[in-house]
Design a protein around this motif. Structure first.
Motif, PDB file in Angstrom:
ATOM      1  N   GLU A  66     -47.688 -62.587-137.710  1.00 16.12           N
ATOM      2  CA  GLU A  66     -47.394 -62.579-136.254  1.00 16.12           C
ATOM      3  C   GLU A  66     -47.338 -63.846-135.497  1.00 16.12           C
ATOM      4  O   GLU A  66     -46.602 -64.227-134.480  1.00 16.12           O
ATOM      5  CB  GLU A  66     -48.536 -61.980-135.752  1.00 16.12           C
ATOM      6  CG  GLU A  66     -48.967 -60.458-135.811  1.00 16.12           C
ATOM      7  CD  GLU A  66     -49.680 -60.215-137.097  1.00 16.12           C
ATOM      8  OE1 GLU A  66     -49.495 -61.113-138.069  1.00 16.12           O
ATOM      9  OE2 GLU A  66     -50.482 -59.467-137.213  1.00 16.12           O
ATOM     10  N   GLY A 107     -49.178 -64.537-129.222  1.00 11.37           N
ATOM     11  CA  GLY A 107     -48.798 -65.998-129.133  1.00 11.37           C
ATOM     12  C   GLY A 107     -48.489 -66.624-130.534  1.00 11.37           C
ATOM     13  O   GLY A 107     -48.778 -65.749-131.612  1.00 11.37           O
ATOM     14  N   ASP A 155     -43.562 -60.347-128.507  1.00 10.02           N
ATOM     15  CA  ASP A 155     -44.274 -59.177-129.327  1.00 10.02           C
ATOM     16  C   ASP A 155     -45.723 -59.180-128.657  1.00 10.02           C
ATOM     17  O   ASP A 155     -46.516 -58.445-129.111  1.00 10.02           O
ATOM     18  CB  ASP A 155     -44.320 -59.573-130.700  1.00 10.02           C
ATOM     19  CG  ASP A 155     -45.114 -60.691-131.136  1.00 10.02           C
ATOM     20  OD1 ASP A 155     -45.530 -61.415-130.224  1.00 10.02           O
ATOM     21  OD2 ASP A 155     -44.994 -60.933-132.437  1.00 10.02           O
ATOM     22  N   ASP A 175     -46.627 -66.882-126.055  1.00 10.20           N
ATOM     23  CA  ASP A 175     -45.685 -66.121-126.966  1.00 10.20           C
ATOM     24  C   ASP A 175     -44.075 -66.218-126.889  1.00 10.20           C
ATOM     25  O   ASP A 175     -43.390 -66.337-125.774  1.00 10.20           O
ATOM     26  CB  ASP A 175     -45.769 -64.571-126.599  1.00 10.20           C
ATOM     27  CG  ASP A 175     -45.157 -63.384-127.231  1.00 10.20           C
ATOM     28  OD1 ASP A 175     -44.661 -63.948-128.427  1.00 10.20           O
ATOM     29  OD2 ASP A 175     -44.959 -62.334-126.909  1.00 10.20           O
ATOM     30  N   SER A 176     -43.592 -66.602-128.100  1.00 13.16           N
ATOM     31  CA  SER A 176     -42.033 -66.682-127.799  1.00 13.16           C
ATOM     32  C   SER A 176     -41.285 -66.010-128.329  1.00 13.16           C
ATOM     33  O   SER A 176     -40.155 -66.071-127.858  1.00 13.16           O
ATOM     34  CB  SER A 176     -41.845 -68.077-128.978  1.00 13.16           C
ATOM     35  OG  SER A 176     -41.924 -67.669-130.211  1.00 13.16           O
ATOM     36  N   ASN A 177     -41.642 -64.659-128.662  1.00 10.72           N
ATOM     37  CA  ASN A 177     -40.594 -63.796-128.993  1.00 10.72           C
ATOM     38  C   ASN A 177     -40.985 -62.508-128.457  1.00 10.72           C
ATOM     39  O   ASN A 177     -40.247 -61.237-129.056  1.00 10.72           O
ATOM     40  CB  ASN A 177     -40.301 -63.405-130.408  1.00 10.72           C
ATOM     41  CG  ASN A 177     -41.926 -63.147-131.246  1.00 10.72           C
ATOM     42  OD1 ASN A 177     -42.822 -63.113-130.618  1.00 10.72           O
ATOM     43  ND2 ASN A 177     -41.831 -62.718-132.576  1.00 10.72           N
TER      44      ASN A 177
HETATM   45 CA    CA Z   1     -45.420 -63.828-130.611  1.00  7.09          CA
END
Ligand code: CA
Ligand code: GLC
Length: 560
Positions: A77, A31, A28, A24-26
């Protein structure tokens, strides 16, 4: 002798990414594509050639992306089409190809085609799906969907039922309609033109249904089995040949069909060496067949499978496909429990050894190997202490049907089944390091991290030369360096033995002997005693004559 025609995808090792659970880069908790791009160095280091990306298309996520509402857009997402393009480009720069999941047996009920289709009986999209009149005021037949409950849903607007082999939010497309085939082939061409490298085709063996729609055999006392009437149906090969002529043959791409219910004889047609249909298929005999014998209901069971049963199945496929069709090799994917827990031994003293043993057993066979994210660090099954821990629609629906509504399986028993075979075992977040949430996310993960992430994670693995990771890296490198591993003819050995899985491969005056002890005890194995050759790989540094140590695996190359 091997007379196989060569192809890049026969020589490749594939790594499957389930994007929702990869990185997951942000923050939330889900992934995403940028998370994948950020870990391409890791995958290049592992040495894989191809990523099979589980679906990333626009989706309401009833079945985590296997319910697609727009085939030409990216799931909100997961990011944007720009993120996808950047990932594809970066992957190619890392010498990694990208194979897309193609889910065209069904769409989401939120796809524009279905939104139109359900409006009226004479809507131009009506025949894109499979609509039937009620039978005596009820479902058109007794089929159970693969996710429990009836396979038909009544739609108020027109007073008819539509077919959904999976969830009610996954209506089946009507492949008999040539316009459906045109749409699918156009969409595939669009992705190929974008530069993707192939397709993994979701339940592609189910696109042609028995036109009689007969009742199925009632096995659990509630609904009928649809499998014989939807798998390998009357027109499936015709449709795939058309797809091949109109799309696949125009590109140098890899294709693999997920072929639920496929037999060896059928597989020879789907993956025939003339290349008129698909490159290869996944069969489920060793994952389903090896465990269902003692199951409680359907796939729900938990007993330990027998190596000899798995071996019999895999050997039959190795021998049966030789010279006629190409095969795929896998233990794990997003629909299976973790192999080290299922066929190996995830107790701390045996986890690493048995993970390496299973990897050797599979990766020295003939066919294209698939590694599922986390398998390369020996990730294990998780534990479900209540239905609240589950995220998978298959588990949630089965629980409702068998535990809540019909009281056929006690709750504890069902949770025990989930621990053993639930798909969520494969879907817990990828374990990157020992920080909170295993380094998967800075937020709250959409599904709980496996509590063992402090010991099992990529950071630990990369720091330990004896890790499962480096063993997989070596297996992949060996395949790239030794054509015998790719193309050599397979021959079974020691088939009377209940504990050792052994075989040899042969090509160009060379022989590769492989033996794997599937137990936690020493076992007799005379195969290596007289062999003067080069050891390609083993999970033990020292060997003893005449035996294999617990979970020992060895592969030795000799000249003939
Ligand atoms: Ca994410
Ligand atoms: C395939 C997928 C599985 C999905 C089902 C319906 O079996 O691998 O995850 O739930 O098809 O699309």
């Amino acid at each position: 002798m091997a007379t196989e025609t060569k192809a890049w995808w026969k020589e490749a090792v594939v790594y499957q990414i389930y994007p929702r659970s990869f990185a997951d880069s942000n923050g939330d908790g889900i992934g995403d594509l940028n998370g994948i791009t950020a870990h391409l160095d890791y995958l290049e280091k592992l040495g894989i050639d191809v990523i099979w990306l589980s679906p990333v298309y626009k989706s309401p996520n009833d079945d985590n992306g296997y319910d697609i509402s727009d085939y030409r857009d990216i799931m909100t997402e997961f990011g944007t089409m720009e993120d996808f393009d950047r990932m594809l480009k970066a992957a190619h720069e890392h010498h990694i190809r990208i194979v897309m999941d193609l889910v065209v047996n069904h769409t989401s009920d939120e796809h524009a085609w279905f939104v139109e289709s359900r409006k009226s009986k004479d809507n131009p999209y009506r025949d894109y799906y499979i609509w039937k009149e009620p039978r005596d005021g009820k479902e058109p037949n007794n089929w159970q969907s693969c996710f429990s409950g009836p396979a038909w849903k009544f739609d108020e607007a027109t007073g008819m039922y539509y077919l959904h082999c999976f969830s009610a939010k996954q209506p089946d497309l009507n492949w008999e309609n040539p316009r459906v085939r045109d749409e699918v082939f156009d969409m595939m061409t669009w992705w190929c033109e974008k530069g993707i490298d192939g397709f993994r085709m979701d339940v592609i063996s189910m696109i042609s249904k028995d036109p009689a729609y007969p009742d199925g055999e009632v096995k659990d006392g509630i609904y009928g089995d649809l499998n014989p009437y939807v798998c390998n149906g009357p027109h499936v090969h015709e449709y795939l040949q058309e797809m091949n002529r109109r799309v696949l043959s125009k590109y140098d791409i890899m294709t693999v069909g997920e072929a639920a219910g496929v037999t060896l004889e059928e597989a020879k047609k789907y993956a025939n060496n003339e290349g008129t249909e698909l490159g290869m298929v996944f069969h489920f005999e060793h994952t389903d067949g090896a465990t269902t014998a003692e199951n409680i209901i359907g796939k729900w069971g938990y007993r330990h499978p027998r190596m000899s049963a798995i071996r019999e199945i895999l050997n039959k496929w190795q021998i049966g496909l030789e010279g006629e069709a190409w095969g795929s090799l896998y233990w794990d994917n997003h629909d299976q429990p973790r192999v080290v827990s299922r066929f190996g031994n995830d107790a701390p003293e045996w986890r690493v050894l048995s993970a390496k043993m299973l990897a050797t057993c599979l990766h020295m066979m003939k066919g294209t190997p698939y590694i599922y994210q986390g398998e390369e660090i020996g990730m294990t099954n998780t534990h479900f202490s209540s239905i609240e821990d589950c995220r998978d629609i298959e588990e949630i629906n089965a629980y409702r049907q068998y535990v809540t509504d019909h009281h056929m399986i006690p709750e504890e028993e069902m949770l025990k089944c989930f621990d053993a075979v639930a798909r969520d075992n494969a879907r817990t977040p990828m374990q990157w390091d020992s920080s909170e949430n295993a380094g998967f996310t800075t937020g709250t993960p959409w599904i709980a991290v496996n509590p063992n992430y402090k010991e099992i994670n990529t950071k630990e693995a990369l720091a330990d030369p004896d890790s499962v990771f480096y063993y997989y890296q070596k297996l992949i490198r060996l395949r790239h360096e030794n054509p015998i591993i790719v193309y050599g003819v397979f021959r079974p050995l020691m088939t009377d033995c209940e504990s050792v899985y052994a075989y040899e491969r042969e090509m160009d005056g060379k022989k590769l002997t492989v033996a794997c002890n599937w137990t936690d005890e020493e076992q007799d194995c005379p195969l290596f005693d007289e062999l003067a050759g080069t050891e390609l790989i083993s999970n033990y540094a020292k060997h003893s004559e005449g035996i294999l140590q617990p979970y020992e695996a060895r592969a030795v190359l000799t000249k003939l």
